[in-house]
Write a protein that holds these residues in place. Structure first.
Motif, mmCIF file in Angstrom:
data_model
loop_
_atom_site.group_PDB
_atom_site.id
_atom_site.type_symbol
_atom_site.label_atom_id
_atom_site.label_comp_id
_atom_site.label_asym_id
_atom_site.label_seq_id
_atom_site.Cartn_x
_atom_site.Cartn_y
_atom_site.Cartn_z
ATOM 1 N N GLU A 93 -38.351 -48.086 -59.252
ATOM 2 C CA GLU A 93 -39.123 -46.919 -59.687
ATOM 3 C C GLU A 93 -38.215 -45.882 -60.339
ATOM 4 O O GLU A 93 -37.039 -45.767 -59.989
ATOM 5 C CB GLU A 93 -39.730 -46.198 -58.475
ATOM 6 C CG GLU A 93 -40.737 -46.941 -57.668
ATOM 7 C CD GLU A 93 -41.421 -45.973 -56.690
ATOM 8 O OE1 GLU A 93 -40.843 -45.693 -55.623
ATOM 9 O OE2 GLU A 93 -42.522 -45.502 -57.011
ATOM 10 N N ASP A 146 -44.428 -49.070 -51.081
ATOM 11 C CA ASP A 146 -44.010 -48.031 -52.026
ATOM 12 C C ASP A 146 -42.858 -47.214 -51.442
ATOM 13 O O ASP A 146 -42.715 -47.128 -50.219
ATOM 14 C CB ASP A 146 -45.218 -47.105 -52.273
ATOM 15 C CG ASP A 146 -45.150 -46.391 -53.610
ATOM 16 O OD1 ASP A 146 -44.148 -46.525 -54.321
ATOM 17 O OD2 ASP A 146 -46.137 -45.692 -53.935
ATOM 18 N N ASP A 147 -42.075 -46.603 -52.320
ATOM 19 C CA ASP A 147 -41.005 -45.678 -51.920
ATOM 20 C C ASP A 147 -40.085 -46.307 -50.883
ATOM 21 O O ASP A 147 -39.619 -45.625 -49.957
ATOM 22 C CB ASP A 147 -41.599 -44.376 -51.338
ATOM 23 C CG ASP A 147 -42.609 -43.734 -52.277
ATOM 24 O OD1 ASP A 147 -42.495 -43.943 -53.495
ATOM 25 O OD2 ASP A 147 -43.524 -43.049 -51.784
HETATM 26 MG MG MG Z 1 -43.612 -45.001 -55.590
#
Ligand code: MG
Ligand code: C2E
Ligand code: MG
Ligand code: MG
Length: 285
Positions: free
Chosen positions: A237, A180-181
């Motif tokens: 995202e 993620d990220d």
């Molecule tokens: Mg994220």
């Protein structure tokens, strides 16, 4: 030394700081009881294909606090981590997400939907993490390959060997993993070839500047190329407008998440927001 620090702290009198400490203390007590009081719920945000069909849903926690109103994770996840309450909260999230998978699994039109669950560092680093996840999976009877766990780069700063083993044991069951990220943490690129990952999620901060910012465009296209070469799926995202979506499509991105396609919504709204295809309904009758 602790005594010394304690004494120093008492000397510093900052009313705003004290107020914030007090309100945080109250929040910890509330947090302790919130699970039994059933104050949490999950929202689901779609991750869509280039044709804007949902394939996957990210579960995002919310806390309906009795007096403070609806709280986003930014208001309490850090506190839950620091207090250790994240372990039981994390289990609750996993159980709720698996329960949702079971419901969607009963309807042919939604049976292929998968769910991504955010895992916090403290939760992942807990020695019992893999066993805890496995017990939830077995308890719910879901197809483990419909569950994706979202980890962040910071989790791999310590003991990467142990982390890899943990991931491998869950992957053997079919569980998927996303980073993620991506691009905001401290990970060295060499981790990428060692971690058993399925997906990279390009952080919203890079998508935001597309297509105008040369830097964001360069970073995003580099991540897309890197992922393709490593055989990983990429999710962009925070896609909020068509110009961002078009840029990502043109550069080979295959999965998208953001307000342009849908905000986090209740599981009920998820099914009505993306009504099952006509054939799928016909096929189920
Ligand atoms: Mg994220
Ligand atoms: P994340 O995993 O990166 O989740 C995406 C966040 O971006 C979500 O915020 C989502 O609502 C928001 N978002 C999605 N699309 C857009 C967009 O187009 N524009 C903008 N401005 N924002 C968008 P949310 O729900 O407030 O969650 C924040 C973070 O809290 C998550 O970031 C995740 O790190 C953490 N989190 C959420 N649920 C859980 C959970 O169940 N457990 C743990 N440990 N952490 C969670
Ligand atoms: Mg996430
Ligand atoms: Mg993010």
């Amino acid at each position: 030394q602790a005594k010394e620090r304690g004494r120093n702290n008492v000397c510093v009198f900052d009313p705003t700081l004290q107020a914030s400490i007090l309100s945080q203390t109250g929040l910890i007590d509330d947090l302790r009881q919130a699970i039994q009081r059933d104050e949490f719920h999950l929202l689901y945000q779609p991750v869509v294909s280039p044709l804007q069909q949902p394939q996957d849903w990210e579960a995002l926690i919310r806390w309906q606090h009795p007096t403070r109103g609806l709280l986003a994770p930014a208001a309490f996840i850090k506190l839950a981590e620091e207090s250790g309450l994240i372990l039981s909260l994390g289990q609750w999230v996993l159980r709720a997400a698996c329960e949702q998978l079971t419901h969607w699994g009963r309807v042919p039109a939604t049976a292929h939907w998968s769910v991504a669950v955010n895992v916090s560092a403290r939760q992942f680093l807990d020695p019992a993490f893999a066993a805890r996840v496995q017990s939830v999976i077995e308890g719910s009877g879901i197809n483990p390959s419909l569950l994706r766990l979202e980890l962040t780069e910071s989790m791999f700063l310590t003991d990467i060997e142990k982390s890899i083993l943990k991931m491998q044991s869950l992957r053997a069951l079919g569980v998927q993993f996303a980073l993620d990220d991506f691009g905001t943490g401290y990970s060295s690129l060499s981790y990428l070839k060692r971690l058993p990952l399925d997906q990279l999620k390009v952080d919203r901060s890079f998508v935001q500047g597309l297509p105008g910012s040369r830097e964001d465009a360069a970073i995003t296209t580099t991540i897309l190329t890197l992922a393709r070469t490593l055989g990983l799926q990429v999710v962009a995202e925070g896609v909020e407008n068509k110009a961002q979506f078009d840029f990502l499509l043109q550069h080979g991105c295959s999965a998208f998440q953001g307000y342009l396609f849908g905000k986090p919504m209740s599981a009920q709204d998820a099914a009505s927001h993306f009504p099952p295809a006509r054939q799928a309904i016909a096929g189920s009758e």
